[in-house]
Design a protein around this motif. Structure first.
Motif, short mmCIF file in Angstrom:
data_model
loop_
_atom_site.label_atom_id
_atom_site.label_comp_id
_atom_site.label_asym_id
_atom_site.label_seq_id
_atom_site.Cartn_x
_atom_site.Cartn_y
_atom_site.Cartn_z
N GLN A 277 0.50 -1.21 0.42
CA GLN A 277 0.26 -0.01 0.40
C GLN A 277 0.45 1.33 -0.12
N SER A 278 1.54 1.86 0.58
CA SER A 278 2.96 2.56 0.91
C SER A 278 3.09 2.82 -0.55
N GLU A 279 3.80 1.64 -1.58
CA GLU A 279 3.80 1.85 -2.98
C GLU A 279 2.99 2.84 -3.72
N LYS A 288 -3.09 5.79 -0.96
CA LYS A 288 -3.07 6.75 0.61
C LYS A 288 -5.06 6.77 1.12
#
Length: 318
Positions: A277-279, A288
């Motif tokens: 998810q961060s990527e 986000k």
């Protein structure tokens, strides 16, 4: 000597066959998204990039499409395995109502609820439209024919005592609506999408806009009749030139799959979505907004067994 050569060739051939058999076949999938100026296409492309780079032997291609209704038909007819759709349109399809009146599409399954899609009603400051009630007799684009946007527009107009017969309807995509607005061919248009929307941003670079509010009375009436709606505030800093916040409604963008896609494949896709998810958030702002808890909220259509398995492992579903 000949026997030795034959033996070596035989061993080589057998080894090649064994190695070929051990190589996993590539999984090729189509993800139906939306128009090139909409959020579905860019966000869908970011999701596909995660799948293609983080999962072995996986190739998911984002396909440009017209709207949620088309995406559901593509998955329903097995022309696409994945799609991003509005949760309200998904509900219509599964139950055979509204846009899908009498025609149920029940081989679709929920993978993940992604982010809120905001109903944005854009009008020209010179149009004399200060409320949705003022749209009577005006030139309004209500989205692609048969789209979720069109259904939202019809329902919202209904809350103000209007129908499509009361306005001069155009069925245009987001980008087409933006072009027609800039050329003064329409007085306003509806967009249901993540914010900020690129088509609206493009307009504000050259023209002034007004974002209409849906008043509380109308919003409460709509939510009572259509429970998939939630209230949402578009803040003044969202678009250049907004004079204040605008109260509106939202539905939820949802990733779906055909129920014929294997449990193992959908499990891997669901897991990859949250493991990276961060990527995904770095690649697209909507990444986000994705959350594990939110991924199972607002879904009225059953989860795909692969997604359900992942959420149960995470303690999100029982």
């Amino acid at each position: 000597m000949k026997k030795l050569v034959v033996a070596l060739l035989t061993v080589t051939l057998i080894a090649a066959v064994i190695l070929t058999g051990c190589t996993a076949a590539k999984t090729n999938l189509i993800m139906a998204t939306g128009g090139t100026s909409g959020t579905y296409y860019s966000f869908g492309g970011a999701i596909c990039q995660i799948y293609n780079t983080k999962l072995d032997n996986m190739n998911v291609t984002a396909q440009v499409t017209g709207a949620s209704k088309e995406n559901i038909r593509l998955v329903g007819s097995k022309e696409a395995e994945l799609a991003i759709v509005q949760n309200d349109v998904m509900d219509y399809a599964y139950n055979g109502i509204e846009l899908f009146n009498g025609e149920k599409v029940q081989n679709i399954r929920t993978v993940a609820v992604l982010y809120p899609e905001i109903i944005q009603i854009v009008v020209s400051p010179e149009s004399g439209i200060n409320s949705i009630a003022d749209m009577k007799g005006k030139r309004i684009s209500v989205g692609d024919a048969g789209s979720g946007v069109e259904a939202n527009a019809r329902q919202i107009l209904e809350a103000y005592g209007l129908t499509f017969d009361d306005i001069k309807v155009s069925n245009l995509s987001f980008s087409e609506s933006a072009s027609a607005f800039k050329d003064k061919q329409i007085d306003g248009f509806f967009v249901t999408a993540g914010i900020p929307n690129p088509a609206i941003q493009e307009i504000t670079a050259l023209s002034s806009i007004k974002i209409l509010s849906i008043d509380d009375e109308a919003a409460d009436k709509l939510i009572s009749k259509y429970p998939f709606y939630t209230k949402y505030t578009i803040t003044q800093d969202t678009y250049k030139g907004m004079e204040g916040d605008a109260g509106t409604l939202a539905v939820m963008a949802t990733l779906i799959a055909g129920n014929e896609v294997s449990e193992d494949v959908i499990y891997k896709l669901t897991k990859a979505l949250f493991d990276n998810q961060s990527e995904l958030g770095a690649a697209h702002a909507k990444g986000k907004e994705l959350s594990l808890e939110g991924a199972v909220q607002g879904a009225s259509v059953p989860f795909h067994p692969g997604a359900e398995k992942y959420y149960k492992e995470q303690g999100i579903l029982k």
